[in-house]
Design an enzyme around this catalytic site. Structure first.
Site, PDB file in Angstrom:
ATOM      1  N   HIS A  68      38.858  37.993  40.587  1.00 20.94           N
ATOM      2  CA  HIS A  68      39.153  39.038  39.620  1.00 20.94           C
ATOM      3  C   HIS A  68      40.889  39.147  39.400  1.00 20.94           C
ATOM      4  O   HIS A  68      41.392  39.031  38.496  1.00 20.94           O
ATOM      5  CB  HIS A  68      38.686  40.368  39.913  1.00 20.94           C
ATOM      6  CG  HIS A  68      39.229  41.352  39.008  1.00 20.94           C
ATOM      7  ND1 HIS A  68      38.653  41.822  37.820  1.00 20.94           N
ATOM      8  CD2 HIS A  68      40.374  42.212  39.214  1.00 20.94           C
ATOM      9  CE1 HIS A  68      39.151  42.796  37.359  1.00 20.94           C
ATOM     10  NE2 HIS A  68      40.236  43.133  38.104  1.00 20.94           N
ATOM     11  N   GLU A  69      41.511  39.384  40.540  1.00 16.84           N
ATOM     12  CA  GLU A  69      42.941  39.373  40.403  1.00 16.84           C
ATOM     13  C   GLU A  69      43.602  38.092  39.958  1.00 16.84           C
ATOM     14  O   GLU A  69      44.473  38.014  39.307  1.00 16.84           O
ATOM     15  CB  GLU A  69      43.459  39.561  41.795  1.00 16.84           C
ATOM     16  CG  GLU A  69      42.878  40.974  42.576  1.00 16.84           C
ATOM     17  CD  GLU A  69      42.950  42.087  41.845  1.00 16.84           C
ATOM     18  OE1 GLU A  69      44.048  42.042  40.798  1.00 16.84           O
ATOM     19  OE2 GLU A  69      42.569  43.060  41.736  1.00 16.84           O
ATOM     20  N   HIS A  96      43.701  37.921  36.200  1.00 14.31           N
ATOM     21  CA  HIS A  96      44.891  38.524  35.826  1.00 14.31           C
ATOM     22  C   HIS A  96      46.219  37.659  35.523  1.00 14.31           C
ATOM     23  O   HIS A  96      46.769  37.759  34.709  1.00 14.31           O
ATOM     24  CB  HIS A  96      45.540  39.762  36.475  1.00 14.31           C
ATOM     25  CG  HIS A  96      44.440  41.093  36.445  1.00 14.31           C
ATOM     26  ND1 HIS A  96      44.204  41.483  35.146  1.00 14.31           N
ATOM     27  CD2 HIS A  96      44.145  41.763  37.434  1.00 14.31           C
ATOM     28  CE1 HIS A  96      43.254  42.550  35.511  1.00 14.31           C
ATOM     29  NE2 HIS A  96      43.155  42.717  36.642  1.00 14.31           N
ATOM     30  N   HIS A 105      48.125  36.224  32.251  1.00 15.82           N
ATOM     31  CA  HIS A 105      49.284  36.108  32.447  1.00 15.82           C
ATOM     32  C   HIS A 105      49.713  34.713  31.917  1.00 15.82           C
ATOM     33  O   HIS A 105      50.899  34.706  30.987  1.00 15.82           O
ATOM     34  CB  HIS A 105      50.097  36.380  33.505  1.00 15.82           C
ATOM     35  CG  HIS A 105      51.382  36.762  33.616  1.00 15.82           C
ATOM     36  ND1 HIS A 105      52.230  36.707  34.765  1.00 15.82           N
ATOM     37  CD2 HIS A 105      52.433  36.772  32.477  1.00 15.82           C
ATOM     38  CE1 HIS A 105      53.632  36.804  34.555  1.00 15.82           C
ATOM     39  NE2 HIS A 105      53.837  36.938  33.125  1.00 15.82           N
TER      40      HIS A 105
END
Length: 227
Positions: free
Chosen positions: A95-96, A99, A103
């Site tokens: 999940h992280e 991100h 980006h």
């Protein structure tokens, strides 16, 4: 009194969701990945698979403190996730990294949220004092409360922009976990469930912020009746 009942309901729901998230994380932390990969391994593989070579995976203290830092380009994983080789660790790590992929691909909602960060930091620092003073002097200086409402509205907007960012990161994570073979028929459902409960926390936070914003607007609109 009805507004306090609403706040109480949101507080109760928030507590329920936080408890559910922690229980599921603890439960799914006991389900190992067949590959034996740790959260760190999962994160680094997902970054490589998406052609991202300038993001570092780091360990941070605390529980459920995992986050992606776009300024430093670091995926920060709590120790349990970083060193764990469970379904929960894989889901959170992916999940992280979702991100980080957002980006790298200039995902519109993440870009929008990043641009709002300085504004929201300023609003968060001053809005409670402006709102308090505005409520006390609502009939003499209504513009002060209006300024506080505008500041609070910025934080509410930030909460709602965060929703698609988090949901999209989870979608990217789950798709990659399945595609890369990190999860299988037995481990995919728990990973999906863990991320679903994590998303609930952002939904209730956004709705609670919206309810609070309406409360302040009601005070502002009813100022003449208070005199």
């Amino acid at each position: 009194m009805s507004i306090y009942v609403i706040f109480g309901i949101f507080a109760l729901i928030s507590w329920f969701i936080q408890s559910g998230l922690k229980n599921r994380f603890n439960k799914y932390s006991q389900i190992p990945l067949r590959s034996g990969m740790t959260g760190k391994d999962v994160a680094e593989k997902m970054l490589r698979d998406n052609g991202i070579n300038n993001v570092v995976v780091e360990s941070v203290e605390g529980q459920l403190t995992d986050h992606y830092n776009p300024a430093k380009k670091t995926v920060n994983l709590s120790r349990d996730v970083y060193y764990g080789n469970s379904v929960a660790s894989a889901a959170v790590a992916a999940h992280e990294c979702g991100h980080a992929v957002q980006h790298a691909t200039a995902y519109s909602f993440l870009t929008m949220r990043s641009k709002l960060v300085p504004v929201v930091n300023f609003a968060s620092q001053w809005m409670q004092w402006v709102l308090l003073a505005g409520i006390v002097m609502v009939n003499r200086f209504p513009g002060l409360l209006l300024a506080g409402i505008i500041l609070f509205a910025m934080t509410t907007l930030f909460s709602f922009i965060t929703l698609p960012v988090e949901i999209n990161a989870s979608s990217r994570a789950l798709a990659w976990l399945n595609r890369a073979g990190i999860t299988d028929a037995n481990t995919y459902p728990p990973a999906k469930d863990a991320l679903k409960w994590a998303a609930y926390t952002y939904v209730i936070a956004a709705l609670s912020s919206l309810a609070t914003l309406f409360y302040y607007i009601m005070i502002f609109l009813g100022r003449d009746r208070r005199s």
